[in-house]
Structures are given as structure tokens and as C-alpha cells.
Write a protein that holds these residues in place. Structure first.
Motif, PDB file in Angstrom:
ATOM      1  N   LEU A   3       0.838  -1.188   0.000  1.00  0.00           N
ATOM      2  CA  LEU A   3       0.000   0.000   0.000  1.00  0.00           C
ATOM      3  C   LEU A   3       0.873   1.237   0.000  1.00  0.00           C
ATOM      4  O   LEU A   3       1.934   1.268   0.628  1.00  0.00           O
ATOM      5  CB  LEU A   3      -0.921   0.027   1.230  1.00  0.00           C
ATOM      6  CG  LEU A   3      -2.070  -0.976   1.282  1.00  0.00           C
ATOM      7  CD1 LEU A   3      -2.668  -1.004   2.672  1.00  0.00           C
ATOM      8  CD2 LEU A   3      -3.130  -0.621   0.254  1.00  0.00           C
TER       9      LEU A   3
ATOM     10  N   LEU B 221      -2.699   2.227   7.651  1.00  0.00           N
ATOM     11  CA  LEU B 221      -2.926   1.854   6.259  1.00  0.00           C
ATOM     12  C   LEU B 221      -4.036   0.822   6.086  1.00  0.00           C
ATOM     13  O   LEU B 221      -4.767   0.858   5.093  1.00  0.00           O
ATOM     14  CB  LEU B 221      -1.634   1.289   5.654  1.00  0.00           C
ATOM     15  CG  LEU B 221      -0.423   2.221   5.603  1.00  0.00           C
ATOM     16  CD1 LEU B 221       0.777   1.457   5.055  1.00  0.00           C
ATOM     17  CD2 LEU B 221      -0.714   3.444   4.760  1.00  0.00           C
TER      18      LEU B 221
ATOM     19  N   VAL C 269     -10.014  -0.669   5.023  1.00  0.00           N
ATOM     20  CA  VAL C 269      -9.001   0.153   4.357  1.00  0.00           C
ATOM     21  C   VAL C 269      -9.423   1.621   4.360  1.00  0.00           C
ATOM     22  O   VAL C 269     -10.352   2.007   3.646  1.00  0.00           O
ATOM     23  CB  VAL C 269      -8.784  -0.302   2.892  1.00  0.00           C
ATOM     24  CG1 VAL C 269      -7.604   0.435   2.272  1.00  0.00           C
ATOM     25  CG2 VAL C 269      -8.587  -1.805   2.811  1.00  0.00           C
TER      26      VAL C 269
ATOM     27  N   LEU D 182      -5.570   1.174  -4.830  1.00  0.00           N
ATOM     28  CA  LEU D 182      -4.880   1.604  -3.604  1.00  0.00           C
ATOM     29  C   LEU D 182      -3.680   0.726  -3.298  1.00  0.00           C
ATOM     30  O   LEU D 182      -2.702   1.182  -2.710  1.00  0.00           O
ATOM     31  CB  LEU D 182      -5.852   1.568  -2.424  1.00  0.00           C
ATOM     32  CG  LEU D 182      -7.102   2.434  -2.541  1.00  0.00           C
ATOM     33  CD1 LEU D 182      -8.057   2.123  -1.388  1.00  0.00           C
ATOM     34  CD2 LEU D 182      -6.745   3.907  -2.570  1.00  0.00           C
ATOM     35  N   GLY D 183      -3.759  -0.538  -3.677  1.00  0.00           N
ATOM     36  CA  GLY D 183      -2.669  -1.461  -3.389  1.00  0.00           C
ATOM     37  C   GLY D 183      -2.991  -2.843  -3.893  1.00  0.00           C
ATOM     38  O   GLY D 183      -3.980  -3.065  -4.605  1.00  0.00           O
TER      39      GLY D 183
END
Length: 215
Positions: A14, A48, A62, A97-98
Motif C-alpha cells: 500500500l 494503512l 481500508v 490503492l494497493g
């Protein structure tokens, strides 16, 4: 006799919205099983991700810097711990986002040595959306830097600022009072103008925000 391998960990990657660091963290099946949940933080201390387990389910919480909301994801244990790569995206903007998966796949995908600009330019989620992706990236980076230095605030005094992404601009808004400010992000002139400001203040009427079309 066939050997059955059970995955005992996954890796999550992330980007920290506070310091910009790409954070890779390992999540252990055994640690989660003992504690019930695991909070993932950047080295700078920013939250995170939180991952938790309950009977028959693994959940993720998240915090999203794109829409200022919180996204929840739910998996069966088999889905969550399988080695395949899973995207973590903003439900409102569809932007990534990741990623989550086994360590080798995550490292190969995010390529930690790649520059932020190169990664941004290669991300298919942005393909064809922004008028000028390079300018947009640099504008977003500068706004983030101003925020990290305490130089982004609202006229009401709040520093709780949300961001909406559009092809040619950012729409900054105060979460506390609803004031807005547009930051153009389509041309080099837009970027030059932003780089010359000492701070950003959100002003205007405190009426409800009007959202246009965004991805």
C-alpha cells in the motif's frame, strides 16, 4: 501421496498517503488467528489497513485517501490466503490503492525500485482518464506535500480535507464545513501556478458540494 501446501502468509503493498512510502507488510495466518486482527501501519505511523478473522471469514478495513471513506472487503479463508494477486481499490473511484498476495507476486507487480511517476504512468486504472497524467501526478504530489507540511487548510480552520479526482483538476473540500477549492491539473501552466503558492486555503460558500462526473 500428494503433498498439500497451505499458504501461511500473504504480503500487502500500500502507498502511504502521508509520507508517500510504498509499504510492503506481511500478514501471518498464525498471528491473525491468535490476535483476531492486525493493524498495518507505515513506518511514519499512519494507519494503512486493518485485517481481521472470524469463523469462516477474513475481513479488511481500508481507510481511503482518494474518497476519504473507509472500504471493507470480505473473503473466505481460502480466497484470502491463496497465492493469487488481489487488487485493493477505491470503491468510489475504481482507482487502485494497493495489492495483496504471495510475496513473490506482490514484489514482481509493484517493483519497489520503480519511481512513483513510472508506476503512476503504467497503472491501467488511470489509462485514458486524465488529460495529462504526468501533470496530474505532480499536482497530486504537491498538494499532498503541502498537506504534510501543514500548509493545506480551510478558511474555517479545519485541516480535514477531502479530494475528488477529475480528468483536468482536483476538487478539494473541507470535511468539516463543505467549502471547496478547485486545483487545475491539466497543463504545465497549472502545475507552475501551484508550485508558486506558499499554501492552499479552501474558501467560498459553505454550501453543499456539487460533484461532477468523475471516474
Amino acid at each position: 501421496m500428494a503433498t498439500v501446501l497451505i499458504a501461511t502468509s500473504v504480503t500487502v503493498a500500500l502507498r502511504c498517503p502521508r509520507c508517500g512510502r510504498l509499504e510492503l507488510s506481511e500478514l501471518s495466518r498464525f498471528a491473525l488467528g491468535r490476535a483476531g486482527s492486525q493493524r498495518v501501519e507505515c513506518e511514519c505511523g499512519h494507519h494503512l489497513l486493518t485485517v481481521g478473522v472470524r469463523p469462516g471469514q477474513v475481513w479488511m478495513q481500508v481507510p481511503c485517501f482518494l474518497c476519504e471513506g473507509t472500504h471493507f472487503r470480505y473473503y473466505s479463508p481460502g480466497q484470502f490466503w491463496q497465492p493469487g494477486l488481489k487488487q485493493i481499490a477505491c470503491a468510489e473511484t475504481d482507482l487502485q490503492l494497493g495489492v495483496l498476495g504471495d510475496e513473490g507476486a506482490v514484489v514482481e507487480y509493484v517493483r519497489p525500485g520503480l519511481s512513483d511517476l513510472e508506476r503512476f504512468m503504467e497503472d491501467d486504472a488511470f489509462d485514458g482518464f486524465f488529460d495529462d497524467p504526468v501533470v496530474m501526478y505532480q499536482v497530486m504530489n504537491q498538494v499532498q506535500e503541502l498537506g504534510a507540511q501543514g500548509l493545506l487548510r480551510c478558511r474555517c480552520g479545519s485541516r480535514d480535507v477531502g479530494v475528488d479526482l477529475f480528468p483536468d483538476r482536483l476538487e478539494l473540500y473541507c470535511v468539516a464545513c463543505g467549502r471547496q477549492r478547485t486545483v487545475p491539473a491539466a497543463t504545465e501552466q497549472d502545475l507552475d501556478a501551484l508550485m508558486r503558492v506558499a499554501y492552499l486555503e479552501i474558501g467560498g460558500d459553505a454550501s453543499s458540494r456539487c460533484r461532477g462526473h468523475k471516474k
